[in-house]
Write an enzyme that holds these catalytic residues in place. Structure first.
Site, PDB file in Angstrom:
ATOM      1  N   GLU A   1     -19.966  18.156  28.230  1.00  0.00           N
ATOM      2  CA  GLU A   1     -19.043  19.187  27.773  1.00  0.00           C
ATOM      3  C   GLU A   1     -18.959  19.221  26.248  1.00  0.00           C
ATOM      4  O   GLU A   1     -19.192  18.219  25.568  1.00  0.00           O
ATOM      5  CB  GLU A   1     -17.641  18.943  28.361  1.00  0.00           C
ATOM      6  CG  GLU A   1     -17.576  19.061  29.878  1.00  0.00           C
ATOM      7  CD  GLU A   1     -17.824  20.462  30.407  1.00  0.00           C
ATOM      8  OE1 GLU A   1     -17.819  21.421  29.606  1.00  0.00           O
ATOM      9  OE2 GLU A   1     -18.036  20.602  31.624  1.00  0.00           O
TER      10      GLU A   1
ATOM     11  N   THR B   1     -17.483  30.333  40.633  1.00  0.00           N
ATOM     12  CA  THR B   1     -17.811  29.345  39.617  1.00  0.00           C
ATOM     13  C   THR B   1     -18.598  30.060  38.523  1.00  0.00           C
ATOM     14  O   THR B   1     -19.034  31.205  38.700  1.00  0.00           O
ATOM     15  CB  THR B   1     -18.680  28.200  40.184  1.00  0.00           C
ATOM     16  OG1 THR B   1     -19.934  28.747  40.607  1.00  0.00           O
ATOM     17  CG2 THR B   1     -17.992  27.516  41.372  1.00  0.00           C
TER      18      THR B   1
ATOM     19  N   PHE C   1     -16.313  21.747  42.100  1.00  0.00           N
ATOM     20  CA  PHE C   1     -16.256  20.752  43.175  1.00  0.00           C
ATOM     21  C   PHE C   1     -16.243  19.317  42.634  1.00  0.00           C
ATOM     22  O   PHE C   1     -15.647  18.431  43.233  1.00  0.00           O
ATOM     23  CB  PHE C   1     -17.444  20.927  44.119  1.00  0.00           C
ATOM     24  CG  PHE C   1     -17.352  22.134  45.012  1.00  0.00           C
ATOM     25  CD1 PHE C   1     -16.266  22.312  45.860  1.00  0.00           C
ATOM     26  CD2 PHE C   1     -18.349  23.093  45.007  1.00  0.00           C
ATOM     27  CE1 PHE C   1     -16.180  23.415  46.690  1.00  0.00           C
ATOM     28  CE2 PHE C   1     -18.271  24.211  45.843  1.00  0.00           C
ATOM     29  CZ  PHE C   1     -17.182  24.367  46.680  1.00  0.00           C
TER      30      PHE C   1
ATOM     31  N   LYS D   1     -32.624  23.449  47.271  1.00  0.00           N
ATOM     32  CA  LYS D   1     -31.633  22.899  48.201  1.00  0.00           C
ATOM     33  C   LYS D   1     -32.319  22.186  49.366  1.00  0.00           C
ATOM     34  O   LYS D   1     -31.819  21.160  49.863  1.00  0.00           O
ATOM     35  CB  LYS D   1     -30.722  24.016  48.714  1.00  0.00           C
ATOM     36  CG  LYS D   1     -29.886  24.707  47.636  1.00  0.00           C
ATOM     37  CD  LYS D   1     -28.996  23.747  46.892  1.00  0.00           C
ATOM     38  CE  LYS D   1     -28.081  24.479  45.903  1.00  0.00           C
ATOM     39  NZ  LYS D   1     -27.253  23.551  45.120  1.00  0.00           N
TER      40      LYS D   1
ATOM     41  N   LEU E   1     -23.878  18.018  39.999  1.00  0.00           N
ATOM     42  CA  LEU E   1     -24.401  18.634  38.776  1.00  0.00           C
ATOM     43  C   LEU E   1     -24.745  20.103  39.007  1.00  0.00           C
ATOM     44  O   LEU E   1     -25.283  20.451  40.044  1.00  0.00           O
ATOM     45  CB  LEU E   1     -25.654  17.906  38.296  1.00  0.00           C
ATOM     46  CG  LEU E   1     -25.486  16.551  37.614  1.00  0.00           C
ATOM     47  CD1 LEU E   1     -26.818  16.111  37.013  1.00  0.00           C
ATOM     48  CD2 LEU E   1     -24.418  16.585  36.549  1.00  0.00           C
TER      49      LEU E   1
ATOM     50  N   TYR F   1     -31.187  33.820  47.803  1.00  0.00           N
ATOM     51  CA  TYR F   1     -30.593  32.496  47.650  1.00  0.00           C
ATOM     52  C   TYR F   1     -31.300  31.466  48.525  1.00  0.00           C
ATOM     53  O   TYR F   1     -32.181  30.757  48.077  1.00  0.00           O
ATOM     54  CB  TYR F   1     -29.079  32.524  47.938  1.00  0.00           C
ATOM     55  CG  TYR F   1     -28.390  31.274  47.450  1.00  0.00           C
ATOM     56  CD1 TYR F   1     -27.878  31.217  46.156  1.00  0.00           C
ATOM     57  CD2 TYR F   1     -28.290  30.139  48.242  1.00  0.00           C
ATOM     58  CE1 TYR F   1     -27.288  30.059  45.670  1.00  0.00           C
ATOM     59  CE2 TYR F   1     -27.706  28.979  47.771  1.00  0.00           C
ATOM     60  CZ  TYR F   1     -27.203  28.948  46.494  1.00  0.00           C
ATOM     61  OH  TYR F   1     -26.624  27.797  46.026  1.00  0.00           O
TER      62      TYR F   1
END
Length: 396
Positions: free
Chosen positions: A74, A274, A52, A243, A138, A234
């Site tokens: 990275e 992902t 995203f 979250k 992130l 989750y």
């Protein structure tokens, strides 16, 4: 060197520079095909190299003509060893942005650290002056706290009781039962420290303190809710607590930005393949069933389709940004449609190793997973020698 995918569990150990380049080009062409979005012109994307975050950088640049600064962590290539896919994605993005006459620079390092924040603030100050959109995307399992120095590790565990349900090994297609033991209180606190909103607030406080935010600026962080099938592990588990903290932080940031009329939002996005979601038990099986249904309904989206729609239909319509009763932007609306979720729930009980290839889209899941690492794209000859030594031209 000829680069092939080498798998270890839910990780691919190699990535293909030409494939990653093709992935970026495909996303750019999609955004351009949807027309101009009258959006932000100076954009900071924290977590800008994959998923995203990458889609946000592409949509900002090629949808709205924005100057972009990307922050990511990275691994560059070394002779005979490929870089991480996000490195190649970022190299391809910058190359395409510069060819289009767009400003694009990057900071490679730990976004949780004070040093990377300082580098980024200095770069904004020197080159752009101020920012009008901050995307926070992130996805890290570990955070070293910049003040205490404590290394926090997030965990994916249920709260209160053991969770047992189906999952699938998406490499083999074997459907099995998995049990996950409940977490400790420390697990909850550590997961909140990594995946909650504290670091997002730190970024916004730092930007505001140095007058680097345009009046009326917006910041958006990405989240996920998901269906009742996965909520025990989750949304009602350790990640869900993080979250919840992220969503509460949006209100705190909005309050802190009141003097410049800024606002913070959490966007709840669709379930997608992902690296992070592939590691979560139950989620690969859910996604394979969801993909089958959403593709049949003609409403399937990948990262770039999701974010382009977020920008065009939510953030930049010229009207107040629509939110749900908890103040969240809902771009997971097609996934969470009652008819879609009812079909997924029905298929869930039918899902076995023998039936999944018919009732699910495991092939699509595997394809998307390979795409994350630059493999499986049309137009790329994977038998050709590829130069792994690709540089990102504008690392600050």
């Amino acid at each position: 060197m000829i680069i092939e995918p080498r798998m270890r569990g839910f990780i691919c150990l190699t990535s293909h520079p030409k494939g990653c380049e093709q992935n970026v080009k495909n996303q750019i062409e999609y955004v351009k095909s949807k027309g101009h979005i009258e959006g932000a012109k100076k954009v900071l994307v924290i977590g800008a190299s994959t998923g995203f975050g990458l889609a946000s950088r592409i949509t900002s640049a090629f949808g709205s003509g924005a100057a972009t600064i990307g922050v990511f962590f990275e691994k560059p290539p070394v002779e005979g060893k490929t870089a991480s896919p996000g490195w190649y994605n970022s190299a391809a993005f910058e190359n395409e942005a510069h060819k289009a006459g767009l400003y694009a620079k990057s900071v490679n390092g730990d976004a949780f650290s004070n040093d990377v924040k300082r580098q980024t603030l200095d770069l904004i100050k020197a080159d752009l002056g101020q920012i009008d959109l901050v995307i926070y995307s992130l996805a890290s399992p570990v955070r070293q706290h910049p003040i205490t120095g404590v290394l926090h590790r997030s965990v994916l565990k249920p709260i209160g009781s053991t969770f047992t349900n189906k999952t699938v090994d998406f490499h083999s297609g074997i459907v099995s039962e998995i049990s996950i033991d409940p977490c400790s209180d420390d697990d909850i606190e550590n997961t909140i420290a990594v995946m909650g909103g504290e670091d997002w607030a730190m970024w916004m406080d730092a930007l505001k303190a140095e007058n680097l935010l345009v009046k009326g600026s917006t910041t958006v962080a990405y989240s996920y809710i998901g269906p009742s099938l996965t909520e025990a592990v989750y949304r009602k588990g350790t990640i869900g607590r993080a979250k919840d903290h992220l969503e509460a932080t949006a209100f705190a940031i909005t309050e802190s930005l009141e003097s410049i009329q800024g606002k913070a939002f959490v966007s709840v996005n669709k379930a997608l393949v992902t690296q992070a979601s592939s590691a979560i038990p139950v989620i690969p099986l859910y996604i394979s069933l969801l993909y089958k249904i959403m593709k049949e309904e003609g409403i399937h989206e990948g990262c770039i389709e999701q974010i382009q729609r977020l920008y065009q239909d939510r953030l930049y319509t010229g009207k107040p940004i629509p939110t749900d009763e908890k103040g969240r932007i809902r771009i997971d609306d097609w996934e969470m449609r009652a008819d879609v979720q009812e079909k997924v729930a029905n298929l869930w009980f039918q899902a076995t190793t023998d039936t999944l290839h018919e009732i699910g889209d495991l092939r699509g899941y595997k394809q998307d997973f390979l795409n994350l690492f630059g493999f499986g794209f049309e137009g790329v000859n994977y038998l050709d020698d590829a130069n792994e030594m690709v540089s990102v031209s504008s690392i600050a």
